[in-house]
Motif scaffolding. Structure first.
Motif, PDB file in Angstrom:
ATOM      1  N   ALA A 234       0.827  -1.206   0.000  1.00 17.57           N
ATOM      2  CA  ALA A 234       0.000   0.000   0.000  1.00 17.57           C
ATOM      3  C   ALA A 234       0.859   1.254   0.000  1.00 17.57           C
ATOM      4  N   HIS A 235       1.923   1.245   0.785  1.00 19.85           N
ATOM      5  CA  HIS A 235       2.790   2.426   0.880  1.00 19.85           C
ATOM      6  C   HIS A 235       3.506   2.701  -0.441  1.00 19.85           C
ATOM      7  N   LEU A 236       3.989   1.641  -1.089  1.00 17.94           N
ATOM      8  CA  LEU A 236       4.720   1.824  -2.346  1.00 17.94           C
ATOM      9  C   LEU A 236       3.810   2.303  -3.469  1.00 17.94           C
ATOM     10  N   LEU A 237       2.575   1.812  -3.512  1.00 14.91           N
ATOM     11  CA  LEU A 237       1.663   2.280  -4.552  1.00 14.91           C
ATOM     12  C   LEU A 237       1.288   3.744  -4.318  1.00 14.91           C
ATOM     13  N   GLU A 238       1.089   4.119  -3.070  1.00 12.53           N
ATOM     14  CA  GLU A 238       0.809   5.528  -2.769  1.00 12.53           C
ATOM     15  C   GLU A 238       2.002   6.397  -3.151  1.00 12.53           C
ATOM     16  N   ALA A 239       3.204   5.930  -2.877  1.00 10.34           N
ATOM     17  CA  ALA A 239       4.409   6.685  -3.232  1.00 10.34           C
ATOM     18  C   ALA A 239       4.538   6.828  -4.748  1.00 10.34           C
ATOM     19  N   ALA A 240       4.158   5.778  -5.477  1.00 12.59           N
ATOM     20  CA  ALA A 240       4.204   5.836  -6.943  1.00 12.59           C
ATOM     21  C   ALA A 240       3.255   6.903  -7.471  1.00 12.59           C
ATOM     22  N   CYS A 241       2.112   7.063  -6.812  1.00 10.06           N
ATOM     23  CA  CYS A 241       1.180   8.123  -7.200  1.00 10.06           C
ATOM     24  C   CYS A 241       1.722   9.501  -6.815  1.00 10.06           C
ATOM     25  N   ARG A 242       2.300   9.577  -5.630  1.00 10.54           N
ATOM     26  CA  ARG A 242       2.797  10.860  -5.126  1.00 10.54           C
ATOM     27  C   ARG A 242       3.839  11.469  -6.069  1.00 10.54           C
ATOM     28  N   LYS A 243       4.809  10.672  -6.486  1.00 11.29           N
ATOM     29  CA  LYS A 243       5.881  11.213  -7.332  1.00 11.29           C
ATOM     30  C   LYS A 243       5.358  11.641  -8.694  1.00 11.29           C
ATOM     31  N   ARG A 244       4.212  11.061  -9.114  1.00  8.67           N
ATOM     32  CA  ARG A 244       3.652  11.378 -10.425  1.00  8.67           C
ATOM     33  C   ARG A 244       2.702  12.578 -10.405  1.00  8.67           C
ATOM     34  N   LEU A 245       2.606  13.250  -9.278  1.00  2.00           N
ATOM     35  CA  LEU A 245       1.747  14.428  -9.192  1.00  2.00           C
ATOM     36  C   LEU A 245       2.404  15.677  -9.765  1.00  2.00           C
ATOM     37  N   MET A 246       3.693  15.601 -10.109  1.00  2.00           N
ATOM     38  CA  MET A 246       4.370  16.804 -10.594  1.00  2.00           C
ATOM     39  C   MET A 246       3.743  17.257 -11.912  1.00  2.00           C
ATOM     40  N   SER A 247       3.150  18.448 -11.876  1.00  2.00           N
ATOM     41  CA  SER A 247       2.469  18.976 -13.059  1.00  2.00           C
ATOM     42  C   SER A 247       2.028  20.411 -12.807  1.00  2.00           C
ATOM     43  N   ASP A 248       2.165  21.246 -13.824  1.00  2.00           N
ATOM     44  CA  ASP A 248       1.614  22.593 -13.774  1.00  2.00           C
ATOM     45  C   ASP A 248       0.235  22.639 -14.419  1.00  2.00           C
ATOM     46  N   ARG A 249      -0.222  21.495 -14.917  1.00  2.00           N
ATOM     47  CA  ARG A 249      -1.535  21.400 -15.551  1.00  2.00           C
ATOM     48  C   ARG A 249      -2.475  20.584 -14.671  1.00  2.00           C
ATOM     49  N   ARG A 250      -3.776  20.707 -14.920  1.00  2.00           N
ATOM     50  CA  ARG A 250      -4.773  20.042 -14.083  1.00  2.00           C
ATOM     51  C   ARG A 250      -4.690  18.523 -14.230  1.00  2.00           C
TER      52      ARG A 250
END
Length: 551
Positions: A234-250
């Protein structure tokens, strides 16, 4: 998501002819474009179609830095550890663009260490004018596409994010010239010759599915060592999502209501609140009539409180879109085309009706976590593990290709956390017996890892597996039945003969005939039809498997 394009060793009229093919990938980057010819190397032409996600014009490509004026980079990708690499090695970044790290890494450590130390998705070409070398590389699972044209006799090469941008070169190439996908997890090194042509030095594979990351991992290993198995997943999948949030777009999420997309959506919604994103996460679902996916997705959206969008389509949408889907996919695979129709129409809706540009989806979960129904028939845990590795090795030609092409057709950028390197390494290293379906429930381990999280209602967390092309259809009428009716209205040559894998049904013959119109004699794009293993079925739809029990 952007589009890269390049030719090496081409001169004269043909060079101008090939440049016109650059526009074939305009959909991948509608915000800006640039094409350049190196004054010192006139037989090298580099092109870039930009979809702006991070940084402004400073992130425009082809990219050159003041400290390396003879080095040029074109890259379609996101490097999630770009800041960490800068901190580790004290790189003098000139832009806010994450792919700048590639240039610094290559000059400091060489191409092999560079690709091994990138945590991200990428397809890039770097030209080093000083060393007269060209470096080409693709990310471990082929999330970002890359095609390569090679004519070794003429010492000519071409690169493009999609095959359609190189068809002009292939049609004018020599008898032994080739055009196909650049393999994921590989890099190549070329020498620039005195006459401006290029010669392949060598090719090397740097990654195989399940291999541990060679970069400093996003989640420290000593922290993971203190967690139990379910907590770690669960922690690793959440971390995979977290790092992919980088964006200046919606940011938004594709939501089918199945386990995979629902888990990703729930995690993105949670993280968006923690990061104080200034908007609600938009979710998008599509279906026909009383589609199971629409009903389930609605329940998830209500539970998570997202800004939900439902799109309904019918046989007229299939009729209008089918040929375009095949063109964008560059595939004649039956399963891929069926599953792409809904995703293509949903991406079209997102582009035309919302301001979401970055979309998360659940691709990769079935391959990593043995989610396909046929895994229940695996003869042993070892066979099941090997099948996971095979599916992940080929995902770039099937589900990965579908996800990229249907979204990029409408200038959307795809994010796929289930194909995160640290996550896949840990998941695939778990005892194979634990990863198999348990008590007739596929992905049992993954589901159980979130059982106490409260992220999703149990009705979704334990929902039966539903294939995407089946889930978007009406309960009374499958999507492939509708497609068959549309194809029956059209004339095809049932007796046509094709090289490579042979189409046997009317549906398959129609797909192949449309494919051949834009990509003649490129049967190598698809080496085999995707089919479930260990079961005797004549159609790839999950509805024909004995265990099918989705509702």
């Amino acid at each position: 998501m952007c589009g890269i394009w390049a030719t090496f060793g081409v001169d004269g009229v043909l060079s101008f002819t090939y440049v016109k093919c650059f526009s074939k990938i305009r959909h991948r980057g509608p915000d800006a474009w640039r094409i350049e010819q190196d004054a010192r190397e006139p037989l090298i032409i580099l092109g870039f179609q930009r979809l702006s996600i991070v940084d402004g014009l400073h992130g425009m490509q082809p990219m050159r830095l003041h400290c390396y004026p003879r080095t040029t980079l074109i890259c379609n990708g996101e490097i999630y550890n770009c800041k960490r690499l800068q901190e580790q090695h004290d790189f003098p970044y000139e832009t806010k663009c994450d792919v700048e790290a590639i240039i610094h890494m290559c000059h400091r450590f060489g191409i092999e260490e560079t690709v091994k130390n990138l945590d991200g998705v990428f397809a890039f070409c770097l030209v080093d004018g000083e060393k007269r070398k060209v470096y080409v590389a693709r990310d471990p699972y082929g999330v970002r596409p890359l095609f390569i044209f090679q004519d070794t006799e003429a010492q000519v090469m071409g690169l493009c994010s999609e095959g359609k941008g190189l068809m002009g070169m292939k049609q004018n190439g020599g008898e032994n010239s080739t055009l196909g996908q650049f393999p994921p997890g590989h890099f190549q090194v070329y020498s620039i010759l005195e006459n401006g042509k290029v010669k392949l030095d060598y090719t090397k594979q740097y990654f195989t599915p399940g291999k541990p990351p060679q970069f400093v991992p996003f989640v420290p290993e000593d922290k993971l060592a203190k967690m139990d198995l379910n907590e770690k997943i669960a922690h690793l999948l959440e971390a995979a999502c977290r790092k992919r949030l980088m964006s200046d777009r919606r940011i938004g999420c594709l939501l089918s209501g199945g386990l995979d997309s629902s888990l990703i959506t729930a995690l993105v919604v949670k993280l968006a609140k923690e990061c104080n994103l200034p908007y609600k996460i938009q979710t998008f679902a599509i279906g026909m009539g009383d589609s199971p996916d629409l009903i389930a997705a609605r329940a998830v959206a209500d539970y998570l409180g997202t800004e939900h969008h439902e799109v309904k389509f019918d046989e007229n949408d299939v009729r209008e879109s089918l040929d375009n889907v095949i063109y964008h996919l560059e595939s004649f695979d039956i399963t891929t085309i069926r599953a792409s129709l809904g995703m293509y129409l949903l991406s079209k809706y997102i582009k035309e009706n919302t301001d979401t540009t970055v979309v998360f989806s659940g691709e990769g979960a079935d391959e990593v976590a043995q989610g396909y129904i046929y895994f229940r028939d695996a003869p042993s845990e070892t066979a099941a593990h090997k099948e996971s590795i095979r599916l992940l090795s080929d995902i770039y030609m099937y589900d990965g290709l579908r996800a990229d092409r249907t979204t990029s057709a409408f200038s959307l950028e795809l994010r796929v956390p289930f194909l995160d390197i640290q996550f896949t390494h840990h998941y695939l290293s778990i005892d194979p017996k634990l990863r198999q379906p348990q008590n007739g429930v596929e992905k049992h381990l993954l589901r159980n890892s979130f059982a106490k999280s409260g992220l999703l209602p149990d009705s979704i967390l334990w929902r039966h597996k539903e294939a995407f092309s089946d889930g978007v259809a009406s309960l009374k009428k499958s999507l492939f039945t509708t497609i068959g009716e549309v194809i029956a209205e059209r004339s095809i040559d049932e007796d046509a003969q094709y090289p490579g894998v042979q189409p046997k049904t009317t549906e398959a013959k129609y797909y192949r005939s449309i494919f051949e119109k834009s990509f003649p004699r490129q049967h190598n794009f698809i080496p085999y039809y995707w089919m479930p293993k260990w079961v005797q079925v004549s159609d790839p739809s999950a509805r024909f498997i004995t265990h099918y029990a989705a509702k």
